[in-house]
Design an enzyme around this catalytic site. Structure first.
Site, PDB file in Angstrom:
ATOM      1  N   LYS A   1     111.858 -30.864  50.888  1.00 42.03           N
ATOM      2  CA  LYS A   1     111.695 -30.481  52.152  1.00 42.03           C
ATOM      3  C   LYS A   1     110.775 -31.634  53.066  1.00 42.03           C
ATOM      4  O   LYS A   1     111.182 -32.135  54.092  1.00 42.03           O
ATOM      5  CB  LYS A   1     110.935 -29.106  52.554  1.00 42.03           C
TER       6      LYS A   1
ATOM      7  N   GLU B   1     104.562 -35.239  43.140  1.00 44.12           N
ATOM      8  CA  GLU B   1     105.354 -35.127  42.001  1.00 44.12           C
ATOM      9  C   GLU B   1     106.771 -35.567  42.178  1.00 44.12           C
ATOM     10  O   GLU B   1     107.302 -36.143  41.296  1.00 44.12           O
ATOM     11  CB  GLU B   1     105.342 -33.701  41.367  1.00 44.12           C
TER      12      GLU B   1
ATOM     13  N   GLY C   1     109.837 -23.256  51.831  1.00 42.57           N
ATOM     14  CA  GLY C   1     110.371 -23.766  50.403  1.00 42.57           C
ATOM     15  C   GLY C   1     110.720 -22.810  49.633  1.00 42.57           C
ATOM     16  O   GLY C   1     111.914 -22.934  48.878  1.00 42.57           O
ATOM     17  N   ARG C   2     109.899 -21.656  49.475  1.00 48.70           N
ATOM     18  CA  ARG C   2     110.354 -20.653  48.363  1.00 48.70           C
ATOM     19  C   ARG C   2     111.623 -19.739  48.761  1.00 48.70           C
ATOM     20  O   ARG C   2     111.836 -18.897  47.984  1.00 48.70           O
ATOM     21  CB  ARG C   2     109.169 -19.984  47.957  1.00 48.70           C
TER      22      ARG C   2
ATOM     23  N   GLU D   1     103.187 -16.693  45.979  1.00 47.95           N
ATOM     24  CA  GLU D   1     102.865 -17.640  46.760  1.00 47.95           C
ATOM     25  C   GLU D   1     103.116 -16.860  48.126  1.00 47.95           C
ATOM     26  O   GLU D   1     102.187 -17.265  49.048  1.00 47.95           O
ATOM     27  CB  GLU D   1     103.803 -18.906  46.825  1.00 47.95           C
TER      28      GLU D   1
ATOM     29  N   HIS E   1     109.423  -7.655  21.413  1.00 45.44           N
ATOM     30  CA  HIS E   1     108.703  -8.117  20.255  1.00 45.44           C
ATOM     31  C   HIS E   1     107.543  -9.015  20.447  1.00 45.44           C
ATOM     32  O   HIS E   1     107.090  -9.629  19.543  1.00 45.44           O
ATOM     33  CB  HIS E   1     109.897  -9.007  19.273  1.00 45.44           C
TER      34      HIS E   1
ATOM     35  N   LYS F   1      97.613 -30.084  46.959  1.00 53.19           N
ATOM     36  CA  LYS F   1      98.220 -31.185  46.897  1.00 53.19           C
ATOM     37  C   LYS F   1      97.177 -32.346  47.470  1.00 53.19           C
ATOM     38  O   LYS F   1      97.272 -33.566  47.098  1.00 53.19           O
ATOM     39  CB  LYS F   1      99.351 -31.151  47.904  1.00 53.19           C
TER      40      LYS F   1
HETATM   41  C1  G6Q Z   1     107.058 -23.227  48.705  1.00 51.77           C
HETATM   42  C2  G6Q Z   1     106.076 -23.992  48.660  1.00 51.77           C
HETATM   43  C3  G6Q Z   1     106.041 -25.084  47.658  1.00 51.77           C
HETATM   44  C4  G6Q Z   1     107.139 -26.375  48.194  1.00 51.77           C
HETATM   45  C5  G6Q Z   1     106.883 -27.404  46.986  1.00 51.77           C
HETATM   46  C6  G6Q Z   1     107.680 -28.402  47.366  1.00 51.77           C
HETATM   47  O1  G6Q Z   1     107.440 -22.228  49.544  1.00 51.77           O
HETATM   48  O2  G6Q Z   1     105.615 -24.565  49.874  1.00 51.77           O
HETATM   49  O3  G6Q Z   1     106.372 -24.444  46.221  1.00 51.77           O
HETATM   50  O4  G6Q Z   1     108.504 -25.754  47.868  1.00 51.77           O
HETATM   51  O5  G6Q Z   1     105.670 -27.722  47.063  1.00 51.77           O
HETATM   52  O6  G6Q Z   1     107.782 -29.249  48.564  1.00 51.77           O
HETATM   53  P1  G6Q Z   1     108.897 -30.127  49.086  1.00 51.77           P
HETATM   54  O7  G6Q Z   1     110.057 -29.343  49.115  1.00 51.77           O
HETATM   55  O8  G6Q Z   1     108.166 -30.457  50.300  1.00 51.77           O
HETATM   56  O9  G6Q Z   1     108.584 -31.306  48.071  1.00 51.77           O
END
Ligand code: G6Q
Length: 560
Positions: free
Chosen positions: A210, A216, A271-272, A357, A388, A516
């Site tokens: 996003k 990462e 994001g989620r 989250e 199990h 972050k």
């Molecule tokens: C989700 C969070 C988090 C996010 C990641 C990736 O709701 O905000 O999990 O999706 O940190 O972020 P970017 O899409 O900006 O790389």
């Protein structure tokens, strides 16, 4: 809109539930079932082919009535309508929350700051269709004319878990010959091991971020680009093998991705909650756009159910309220997710982020520290494997763990007796958790097996099960893209309702942002020579240990 009551635990609906809890807490579900032969009919509901059986819960009609009062007191319906209409209910980020617009199948406009967002959404969907069809048909070729065989999604968190769970769950709908991989971890192992399975000329990297700044993802994207350049040596080839999904077109362009191959989304998509947006590009590539649209259709149908069904029959509302019941009145710390479907193996991981989250918060919408429990710990594993492993604790442990069991009525792989065995195990577990086993039953069973009185007395206490452990069973006809879309949307709305009841903002994630920022600072400290002293002694000690022992290697590999 602030919550109508200042102190939730002192509110009338909460107090009524507290009183009711005292009256019901020792009632056993086996007695409830014995007294009401229509308990299944009375405590189950459905939408399309999805049936929620919530009869194996520690509830009666009065419980449900009081829980509905709590939902009404919290103004769940009003908040729901605000979310769907694009009001900026994500108050700490001043944003609308409109993942539902992404799957709006109606012709209804949806406005953010007075602007209809639907034309933009449709344009991106058309772009995704056009591109995914080109790749899948072989019209899109790599730099040397080879067909794309491997999709590598590089993203993390919300830009990974959603597309990942869908691609895994929808394998039977994929086009074999086109593989999909997900690389998320900063640990190079994730990327390196993936790259061993693919060839540069037949690979398509989808850089999903996003912000296009997540450490990462950028690390993996640059390393993948370097791998590609080392093997291909042609800068121009990049545009055939790297595409981006982002709200930050400028940074994607700077990375070298052609603007025409950048798929846009918007800041009002969390994001989620973003798998329904262009973040779903890997899904469209792997399954085809028709299946992606079926997923949206399924989610839309659940949205309509959530919007239009009275609270008493509303699946996400019922699930949310049952969760509140155990979380806040039985002090259950966690909630387990047990998909009896190998395809849904990743569902617990996905729901962990969605729920934890969203509702892992201590400060309420009014800026005050809460004095009640909020989001539970979500965990789980696919059945029958979990049986199990950790089911022992569910049956005889000291912690209450309410659980959702999900199972398709029909298997995608109807092989011999497999599905019957799977299905019977699922039902056996929820039955055993509910019923338990009384002392007298255990004795009788051992006698029947021929044990002596002495032998029985020695172990009998261990063979008694309290039971009265609550579960929901969610049964659906078959795991199709549409059904999966509905199930994921069902959980999104469940989490939303709980957030409203707990009076928290389910749509920010300051904890993620904090991590972050700190990682960025420590990374700098690791790449400069000499000891550091600017952290706490533990963090200083660990940084300095790492530098003293391995500085040469760190220095050699440091990022430019
Ligand atoms: C989700 C969070 C988090 C996010 C990641 C990736 O709701 O905000 O999990 O999706 O940190 O972020 P970017 O899409 O900006 O790389």
């Amino acid at each position: 809109m602030k919550q109508p009551t200042k102190d939730l635990v002192k509110s009338p609906a909460w107090q009524a539930l507290k009183e009711h809890y005292e009256a019901i807490k020792d009632v056993h579900m086996r007695d409830m079932f014995a007294e009401d032969p229509l308990r299944f009919e009375n405590f189950s509901t459905s939408v399309n082919d999805i049936v929620l059986d919530y009869s194996k819960n520690r509830i009666n009609e009065e419980t449900m009535r009081l829980l509905m009062d709590l939902a009404r007191q919290a103004k769940v319906e009003e908040w729901r309508d605000l979310m769907f209409s694009g009001e900026p209910i994500n108050s700490t980020e001043h944003r609308s929350v409109l993942h539902t617009a992404l799957r709006n199948r109606s012709s209804k406009p949806i406005r953010v700051n007075g602007r209809n967002v639907m034309p933009g959404i449709k344009a991106v969907l058309a772009h995704m269709r056009d591109f995914s069809e080109q790749v899948r048909s072989g019209e899109w070729r790599g730099y040397n004319g080879a067909r794309i065989k491997s999709i590598i999604n590089i993203g993390i968190g919300g830009s990974d878990l959603g597309p990942h769970v869908v691609c895994e769950s929808m394998k039977p709908y994929s086009q074999r010959g086109l593989d999909v991989y997900f690389v998320s971890n900063a640990d190079a192992t994730h990327l390196v091991e993936t790259l061993k399975c693919v060839e540069p000329e037949t690979s398509l990297f989808v850089i999903a971020s996003k912000t296009f700044t997540t450490q990462e993802t950028m690390l993996n994207a640059f390393s993948a680009r370097k791998w590609f350049m080392d093997l291909v040596g042609n800068e121009k080839a990049i545009e055939k093998h790297f595409v981006a999904v982002t709200t930050n077109v400028e940074l994607a362009t700077r990375f070298g991705i052609n603007e025409a191959n950048t798929f846009e989304f918007w800041d009002w998509v969390g994001g989620r909650y973003s798998l329904w947006s262009a973040i779903g590009l890997s899904i469209a590539l792997y399954l085809g756009m028709d299946h992606f649209e079926s997923l949206l259709e399924g989610a839309y149908e659940m949205d309509q159910h959530f919007l239009k069904t009275p609270l008493e029959e509303n699946i996400p509302v019922i699930m949310a309220l049952l969760g509140v019941w155990y979380n806040n009145f039985f002090d259950a710390q966690s909630h387990a997710i047990m998909p009896y479907s190998q395809y849904l193996e990743r569902l617990p991981d996905y729901l962990q982020q969605l729920d934890m989250e969203s509702n892992g918060k201590t400060i309420d919408r009014n800026g005050h520290r809460v004095n009640y429990l909020t989001g539970p710990i979500i965990w789980g594993q696919s059945g029958t494997n979990g049986q199990h492993a950790f089911f022992q604790l569910l049956h005889q442990g000291t912690k209450p763990v309410p659980a959702d069991f999900l199972i398709p009525a029909l298997s995608q792989n109807p092989l011999g007796l497999h599905h019957r065995v799977l299905f019977s195990n699922c039902l056996a577990q929820t039955k055993a958790l509910m019923l338990g086993k009384k002392y007298a039953e255990a004795v009788e069973e051992m006698r029947h097996q021929g044990y002596s009185q002495d032998e029985i007395e020695e172990v009998i206490q261990h063979k008694v099960f309290d039971g009265n452990k609550p579960t929901n069973t969610i049964i659906f006809e078959r795991l199709t893209p549409k059904t999966l879309g509905s199930i994921l949307a069902m959980y999104e709305h469940k989490v939303f309702v709980q957030g409203i009841i707990w009076n928290i903002n389910s749509f920010d994630q300051w904890g993620v942002e904090y991590g972050k920022v700190l990682a960025g600072q420590i990374q700098k400290d690791l790449s400069t020579p000499g000891d550091v002293e600017n952290h706490d002694s533990s963090t200083n000690g660990l940084i300095n240990y790492r530098k003293r022992v391995y500085f040469d290697e760190l220095d050699k590999n440091k990022l430019d």
